[in-house]
Design a protein around this motif. Structure first.
Motif, PDB file in Angstrom:
ATOM      1  N   TYR A  55      60.097 130.073  20.201  1.00  0.00           N
ATOM      2  CA  TYR A  55      60.873 128.868  19.885  1.00  0.00           C
ATOM      3  C   TYR A  55      62.349 129.209  19.714  1.00  0.00           C
ATOM      4  CZ  TYR A  55      62.653 124.809  17.487  1.00  0.00           C
ATOM      5  OH  TYR A  55      63.421 123.729  17.131  1.00  0.00           O
ATOM      6  N   GLN A  56      62.646 130.290  19.026  1.00  0.00           N
ATOM      7  CA  GLN A  56      64.047 130.689  18.841  1.00  0.00           C
ATOM      8  C   GLN A  56      64.700 131.047  20.180  1.00  0.00           C
ATOM      9  OE1 GLN A  56      65.971 130.522  16.130  1.00  0.00           O
ATOM     10  NE2 GLN A  56      64.241 129.560  15.126  1.00  0.00           N
ATOM     11  N   THR A  57      63.950 131.652  21.073  1.00  0.00           N
ATOM     12  CA  THR A  57      64.484 132.014  22.386  1.00  0.00           C
ATOM     13  C   THR A  57      64.801 130.778  23.215  1.00  0.00           C
ATOM     14  OG1 THR A  57      63.289 134.099  22.361  1.00  0.00           O
ATOM     15  CG2 THR A  57      64.036 133.309  24.501  1.00  0.00           C
ATOM     16  N   ILE A  58      63.896 129.792  23.231  1.00  0.00           N
ATOM     17  CA  ILE A  58      64.189 128.606  24.038  1.00  0.00           C
ATOM     18  C   ILE A  58      65.325 127.789  23.422  1.00  0.00           C
ATOM     19  CG2 ILE A  58      61.857 128.519  24.994  1.00  0.00           C
ATOM     20  CD1 ILE A  58      61.318 126.076  23.214  1.00  0.00           C
ATOM     21  N   THR A  59      65.450 127.808  22.099  1.00  0.00           N
ATOM     22  CA  THR A  59      66.575 127.120  21.461  1.00  0.00           C
ATOM     23  C   THR A  59      67.893 127.811  21.798  1.00  0.00           C
ATOM     24  OG1 THR A  59      65.137 126.384  19.685  1.00  0.00           O
ATOM     25  CG2 THR A  59      67.493 126.323  19.255  1.00  0.00           C
ATOM     26  N   ARG A  60      67.888 129.133  21.805  1.00  0.00           N
ATOM     27  CA  ARG A  60      69.105 129.874  22.177  1.00  0.00           C
ATOM     28  C   ARG A  60      69.467 129.610  23.628  1.00  0.00           C
ATOM     29  NH1 ARG A  60      70.021 134.851  24.473  1.00  0.00           N
ATOM     30  NH2 ARG A  60      67.822 135.373  24.330  1.00  0.00           N
ATOM     31  N   ALA A  61      68.472 129.548  24.499  1.00  0.00           N
ATOM     32  CA  ALA A  61      68.727 129.261  25.912  1.00  0.00           C
ATOM     33  C   ALA A  61      69.319 127.863  26.076  1.00  0.00           C
ATOM     34  CB  ALA A  61      67.437 129.386  26.710  1.00  0.00           C
ATOM     35  N   ALA A  62      68.805 126.896  25.318  1.00  0.00           N
ATOM     36  CA  ALA A  62      69.354 125.538  25.390  1.00  0.00           C
ATOM     37  C   ALA A  62      70.789 125.500  24.867  1.00  0.00           C
ATOM     38  CB  ALA A  62      68.475 124.576  24.592  1.00  0.00           C
ATOM     39  N   ARG A  63      71.088 126.243  23.820  1.00  0.00           N
ATOM     40  CA  ARG A  63      72.475 126.298  23.304  1.00  0.00           C
ATOM     41  C   ARG A  63      73.417 126.907  24.325  1.00  0.00           C
ATOM     42  NH1 ARG A  63      70.370 127.878  18.202  1.00  0.00           N
ATOM     43  NH2 ARG A  63      70.733 130.035  18.756  1.00  0.00           N
ATOM     44  N   GLU A  64      72.972 127.965  24.986  1.00  0.00           N
ATOM     45  CA  GLU A  64      73.813 128.586  26.019  1.00  0.00           C
ATOM     46  C   GLU A  64      74.102 127.605  27.148  1.00  0.00           C
ATOM     47  OE1 GLU A  64      75.275 131.618  26.091  1.00  0.00           O
ATOM     48  OE2 GLU A  64      74.548 131.932  24.057  1.00  0.00           O
ATOM     49  N   GLY A  65      73.088 126.879  27.578  1.00  0.00           N
ATOM     50  CA  GLY A  65      73.275 125.906  28.649  1.00  0.00           C
ATOM     51  C   GLY A  65      74.168 124.752  28.232  1.00  0.00           C
ATOM     52  N   ALA A  66      73.976 124.233  27.021  1.00  0.00           N
ATOM     53  CA  ALA A  66      74.802 123.119  26.543  1.00  0.00           C
ATOM     54  C   ALA A  66      76.245 123.559  26.358  1.00  0.00           C
ATOM     55  CB  ALA A  66      74.235 122.579  25.239  1.00  0.00           C
ATOM     56  N   LYS A  67      76.438 124.773  25.879  1.00  0.00           N
ATOM     57  CA  LYS A  67      77.811 125.279  25.699  1.00  0.00           C
ATOM     58  C   LYS A  67      78.522 125.389  27.035  1.00  0.00           C
ATOM     59  CE  LYS A  67      78.629 129.616  24.668  1.00  0.00           C
ATOM     60  NZ  LYS A  67      78.690 130.897  23.953  1.00  0.00           N
ATOM     61  N   LYS A 157      59.233 122.166  22.121  1.00  0.00           N
ATOM     62  CA  LYS A 157      60.324 121.355  22.665  1.00  0.00           C
ATOM     63  C   LYS A 157      61.608 121.731  21.966  1.00  0.00           C
ATOM     64  CE  LYS A 157      57.262 117.516  23.576  1.00  0.00           C
ATOM     65  NZ  LYS A 157      56.928 116.129  23.302  1.00  0.00           N
ATOM     66  N   THR A 158      62.681 121.730  22.730  1.00  0.00           N
ATOM     67  CA  THR A 158      63.990 121.989  22.149  1.00  0.00           C
ATOM     68  C   THR A 158      64.973 120.951  22.659  1.00  0.00           C
ATOM     69  OG1 THR A 158      65.675 123.667  21.751  1.00  0.00           O
ATOM     70  CG2 THR A 158      64.685 123.638  23.935  1.00  0.00           C
ATOM     71  N   LYS A 159      65.920 120.610  21.799  1.00  0.00           N
ATOM     72  CA  LYS A 159      66.950 119.636  22.150  1.00  0.00           C
ATOM     73  C   LYS A 159      68.247 120.075  21.486  1.00  0.00           C
ATOM     74  CE  LYS A 159      65.915 115.415  21.189  1.00  0.00           C
ATOM     75  NZ  LYS A 159      65.782 114.053  20.624  1.00  0.00           N
ATOM     76  N   VAL A 160      69.306 120.207  22.281  1.00  0.00           N
ATOM     77  CA  VAL A 160      70.595 120.625  21.753  1.00  0.00           C
ATOM     78  C   VAL A 160      71.637 119.588  22.166  1.00  0.00           C
ATOM     79  CG1 VAL A 160      72.387 122.394  21.836  1.00  0.00           C
ATOM     80  CG2 VAL A 160      69.995 123.058  21.839  1.00  0.00           C
ATOM     81  N   ARG A 161      72.456 119.166  21.207  1.00  0.00           N
ATOM     82  CA  ARG A 161      73.555 118.240  21.482  1.00  0.00           C
ATOM     83  C   ARG A 161      74.867 118.936  21.156  1.00  0.00           C
ATOM     84  NH1 ARG A 161      72.179 112.236  19.362  1.00  0.00           N
ATOM     85  NH2 ARG A 161      70.461 111.842  20.802  1.00  0.00           N
ATOM     86  N   MET A 162      75.835 118.775  22.069  1.00  0.00           N
ATOM     87  CA  MET A 162      77.167 119.336  21.835  1.00  0.00           C
ATOM     88  C   MET A 162      78.224 118.345  22.279  1.00  0.00           C
ATOM     89  SD  MET A 162      77.231 123.365  22.538  1.00  0.00           S
ATOM     90  CE  MET A 162      76.144 124.447  21.679  1.00  0.00           C
ATOM     91  N   ARG A 163      79.345 118.372  21.578  1.00  0.00           N
ATOM     92  CA  ARG A 163      80.476 117.495  21.856  1.00  0.00           C
ATOM     93  C   ARG A 163      81.204 117.984  23.095  1.00  0.00           C
ATOM     94  NH1 ARG A 163      85.803 117.583  20.820  1.00  0.00           N
ATOM     95  NH2 ARG A 163      86.827 115.645  20.230  1.00  0.00           N
ATOM     96  N   LEU A 164      81.583 117.034  23.958  1.00  0.00           N
ATOM     97  CA  LEU A 164      82.371 117.395  25.139  1.00  0.00           C
ATOM     98  C   LEU A 164      83.763 117.839  24.720  1.00  0.00           C
ATOM     99  CD1 LEU A 164      81.480 114.598  27.705  1.00  0.00           C
ATOM    100  CD2 LEU A 164      80.986 117.015  27.904  1.00  0.00           C
ATOM    101  N   GLU A 165      84.275 118.857  25.362  1.00  0.00           N
ATOM    102  CA  GLU A 165      85.606 119.349  25.021  1.00  0.00           C
ATOM    103  C   GLU A 165      86.681 118.344  25.440  1.00  0.00           C
ATOM    104  OE1 GLU A 165      88.221 122.844  26.723  1.00  0.00           O
ATOM    105  OE2 GLU A 165      86.538 123.583  25.558  1.00  0.00           O
TER     106      GLU A 165
END
Length: 177
Positions: A55-67, A157-165
């Motif tokens: 779970y931590q790995t897929i969350t990290r992967a989602a953060r990398e992609g969202a970033k 399931k993982t979901k990451v939200r990030m603000r657009l620059e």
């Protein structure tokens, strides 16, 4: 019955009564009761630890992609004229998949993947903060270590939200990236 051992028969009687009162084998019985519970607890900790690691790995992967999706690929436009934002396939290929592969998770098992525009905190200040949401699912199979026994499969399931620059004037909420 045999209080004062003075004869041979009485000494034998004392020995028999004493042997019958010994607790030999009690430790073995207690170990037979406790060890299966202890091993089950230990295997459960190992199995759920592996699930948490996945779970931590897929969350990290989602953060990398969202970033990568919210940042521009080039900070200074004078050196990188014509630099475009990453496409969705670039994000999955160059950022999410390598993060999954770093922990030996097969990328072919990723399902329900999407990158969509979302409005972050519509009641906040500023009211219209646009961002991206990257989400996907990954199946995890609980199995007993050192065996080929599979117990059950759950979907992480993982979901990451990030603000657009660079905030657009209107946020295309719900559209795919």
């Amino acid at each position: 019955m045999c209080h004062r051992p003075s004869t041979r028969i009485e000494r034998f009687c004392v020995r028999v009564v004493t042997k019958a009162k010994e607790d030999s084998g009690a430790e073995l019985f207690e170990a037979a009761l406790v060890l299966p519970i202890l091993l089950t607890l230990l295997l459960g900790i190992v199995t759920f630890g592996r699930a948490w690691n996945t779970y931590q790995t897929i969350t990290r992967a989602a953060r990398e992609g969202a970033k990568a999706a919210v940042l521009t690929p080039c900070a200074d436009s004078t050196y990188c004229s014509g630099a475009k934002n990453y496409t969705a396939s670039d994000i999955w290929t160059n950022f999410v998949n390598p993060a999954l592969q770093s922990d030996n998770l097969p990328t072919s098992k990723v399902t329900s993947k999407s990158i969509t525009y979302v409005q972050l905190d519509p009641n906040g200040s500023p009211a219209h903060v646009c961002g991206l949401q990257l989400q996907f699912s990954y199946p995890y199979t609980f199995s007993l270590p050192f065996t080929s026994l599979n117990l059950s499969t759950i979907t992480l399931k993982t979901k990451v939200r990030m603000r657009l620059e660079n905030q657009p004037t209107t946020c295309p909420v719900g559209t795919s990236y």
